[in-house]
Write an enzyme that holds these catalytic residues in place. Structure first.
Site, mmCIF file in Angstrom:
data_model
loop_
_atom_site.group_PDB
_atom_site.id
_atom_site.type_symbol
_atom_site.label_atom_id
_atom_site.label_comp_id
_atom_site.label_asym_id
_atom_site.label_seq_id
_atom_site.Cartn_x
_atom_site.Cartn_y
_atom_site.Cartn_z
ATOM 1 N N HIS A 62 0.845 -1.213 0.000
ATOM 2 C CA HIS A 62 0.000 0.000 0.000
ATOM 3 C C HIS A 62 0.872 1.252 0.000
ATOM 4 C CE1 HIS A 62 -3.907 2.015 1.007
ATOM 5 N NE2 HIS A 62 -3.080 2.943 1.445
ATOM 6 N N HIS A 64 1.037 5.380 -2.040
ATOM 7 C CA HIS A 64 0.419 6.333 -2.982
ATOM 8 C C HIS A 64 1.559 7.070 -3.697
ATOM 9 C CE1 HIS A 64 -3.625 6.109 -0.968
ATOM 10 N NE2 HIS A 64 -2.870 5.788 0.067
ATOM 11 N N GLU A 142 -8.070 3.539 -8.156
ATOM 12 C CA GLU A 142 -8.949 3.870 -7.032
ATOM 13 C C GLU A 142 -10.233 4.557 -7.466
ATOM 14 O OE1 GLU A 142 -7.867 5.063 -2.675
ATOM 15 O OE2 GLU A 142 -7.763 6.855 -3.933
ATOM 16 N N SER A 146 -18.815 9.922 -2.999
ATOM 17 C CA SER A 146 -19.974 9.507 -2.202
ATOM 18 C C SER A 146 -21.281 10.119 -2.704
ATOM 19 C CB SER A 146 -19.741 9.907 -0.743
ATOM 20 O OG SER A 146 -19.499 11.303 -0.677
ATOM 21 N N GLU A 210 -10.095 3.736 9.559
ATOM 22 C CA GLU A 210 -8.786 4.336 9.821
ATOM 23 C C GLU A 210 -8.830 5.272 11.032
ATOM 24 O OE1 GLU A 210 -7.392 6.487 6.395
ATOM 25 O OE2 GLU A 210 -5.438 6.896 7.295
ATOM 26 N N ASP A 309 2.107 2.994 3.403
ATOM 27 C CA ASP A 309 1.227 4.085 2.963
ATOM 28 C C ASP A 309 2.082 5.022 2.108
ATOM 29 O OD1 ASP A 309 -1.153 5.431 2.629
ATOM 30 O OD2 ASP A 309 -1.642 5.458 4.756
HETATM 31 C C1 BEZ Z 1 -16.012 12.071 -1.802
HETATM 32 O O1 BEZ Z 1 -15.507 12.279 -2.904
HETATM 33 O O2 BEZ Z 1 -17.202 11.875 -1.665
HETATM 34 C C2 BEZ Z 1 -15.126 12.082 -0.580
HETATM 35 C C3 BEZ Z 1 -13.751 12.244 -0.725
HETATM 36 C C4 BEZ Z 1 -12.929 12.256 0.397
HETATM 37 C C5 BEZ Z 1 -13.478 12.072 1.650
HETATM 38 C C6 BEZ Z 1 -14.849 11.902 1.783
HETATM 39 C C7 BEZ Z 1 -15.666 11.902 0.659
HETATM 40 FE FE FE2 Z 2 -3.562 5.008 1.976
#
Ligand code: BEZ
Ligand code: FE2
Length: 407
Positions: A62, A64, A142, A146, A210, A309
């Site tokens: 993991h 980035h 990735e 939301s 987390e 990470d």
């Molecule tokens: C989102 O894109 O919805 C989001 C991104 C980072 C943290 C929480 C939500």
């Molecule tokens: Fe991460």
């Protein structure tokens, strides 16, 4: 074919001496040198110095790569403050980390003995660097988002990146899927991504539990995330619970990163489904998150592995440093057994979790190997010494090719 004769070889659970290793892309045979020379008379022979140790290459599941520019830009100490600082600096950090910056991070991992890494790619800015890396790469595209209204556009962008990574045809490069987290990905998107991963047999990973803020938001739609979601995403409720999120992964094994706030029910679900937990101790400490409860994982026979990470929450991409920090954080664990478990967590257990034929000096495994310059004869406490002393890594082989350390 090549034959290498180190002074010692670190096998799964013991150190052996007076043996050599014949290898091509894979480890062909481990036997006394004369036997190997009889079997492979044309092999190229490398004899190593006194107290050299051959051990498996390390696996960092993991990282980035796109966020390799950060050194002092991001705010540490509290998860939400860190996240706000990521959002504020995101464009600059990504734009300032061009191909050279990403290559540097990848080269540093190589110098630190990392022969395989799992790249969590948020925008595919790192695709070229990862495609050209000397290491084996599991390239986790990735998915994040939301908001239901954005779902179609985000899914289209995700599948375009996934398809681009599938075009990379090179040995040791594996396209895969990352679902950012239960709080940041709409359930509709989670379902669709899991379907693709299952159908195409792609490895799956996600950040999970987390921070305390994540626990409070997913359980009760309150806590530090409330203001974040209200202000930035016009949401007053979480898109789902942690348990619902885990249920989408039934029937497939997932690598779950952090898991520092999972409750008993979630631990039971993780155990039942054979998921792996990725332990990132430095990241957890720097972002103000709790320490992973490894005793609970062990009690439930959950495989756990160790990763760095990204440089967005670390100062090095070095699994020896990561293991050392973990060794000191988990001060209730028996020293020698825990050191061995940490080493397994960056070698064989990480390979098993990623479904790769590596992580072990054994016949038939890919020849991903390190030569470590010990300073004297190893004792039964070698796992502790390997972690404490950060010995010189004089050679790194990946799929049988010498990638560091000229002969
Ligand atoms: C989102 O894109 O919805 C989001 C991104 C980072 C943290 C929480 C939500
Ligand atoms: Fe991460």
């Amino acid at each position: 074919m090549q034959i290498i004769t180190p002074h010692y070889i670190l096998l799964r659970d013991k150190v052996v001496t007076n043996l050599s290793v014949a290898f091509d892309k894979k480890i062909e045979k481990i036997a006394p040198f004369d036997d190997l020379l009889d079997a492979f008379p044309d092999a190229k022979v490398t004899t190593l110095r006194e107290h050299s140790l051959l051990m498996p290459g390390l696996i960092n599941a993991h990282v980035h790569i796109e966020f390799s520019k950060n050194k002092t830009e991001l705010t540490y100490g509290d998860f939400l403050n860190w996240l706000y600082s990521v959002i504020e600096n995101r464009a600059d950090l990504i734009n300032d980390c061009g191909i050279e910056c990403m290559n540097e991070a990848i080269e540093k991992m190589l110098a630190n003995g990392i022969t395989t890494f799992g790249a969590i790619s948020s925008q595919a800015m790192d695709l070229e660097a990862c495609a050209n890396a000397k290491q084996n790469v599991v390239f986790f595209n990735e998915l994040i988002g939301s908001q239901a209204t954005m779902a179609d556009a985000l899914f289209g962008d995700f599948t375009a990146r996934l398809n681009a990574s599938k075009m990379i045809k090179r040995e040791g490069f594996y396209p895969a899927v990352a679902i950012h987290s239960p709080y940041s990905v709409h359930p509709v998107l989670v379902k669709k991504a899991v379907e693709i991963a299952k159908k195409e047999n792609l490895k799956l990973t996600a950040h999970f539990m987390e921070s305390i803020a994540e626990r409070e938001w997913l359980d009760e739609s309150k806590g530090d995330f409330k203001k974040f979601f209200e202000d930035l995403l016009s949401q007053s409720q979480s898109v789902g619970s942690a348990e619902e999120f885990l249920n989408y992964f039934e029937g497939t094994d997932v690598l779950l990163t952090h898991v520092t706030n999972a409750n008993k029910g979630e631990i039971a679900t993780i155990a039942k489904n054979g998921h792996t937990v990725i332990h990132c101790p430095i990241s957890n400490r720097l972002l103000g998150n709790p320490t992973l409860n490894i005793q609970e994982l062990n009690k439930n026979n959950i495989r756990w592995i160790v990763a760095t990470d990204g440089l967005s929450s670390n100062y090095e991409l070095d699994l020896f440093e990561e293991m050392k920090i973990s060794l000191f954080m988990h001060d209730q664990e028996p020293l020698l057994e825990f050191a061995q478990a940490l080493l397994d967590g960056v070698t064989i257990h990480a390979a098993e979790a990623l479904g790769l034929n590596t992580g072990e000096i054994a016949e038939g495994k890919n020849a991903d190997m390190l030569v470590i310059d010990l300073e004297n004869e190893p004792t039964k406490e070698l796992p502790v010494h390997l972690i404490l002393h950060r010995y010189n890594i004089s050679k790194v082989y990946i799929n049988g090719k010498l990638e560091k350390g000229a002969i």
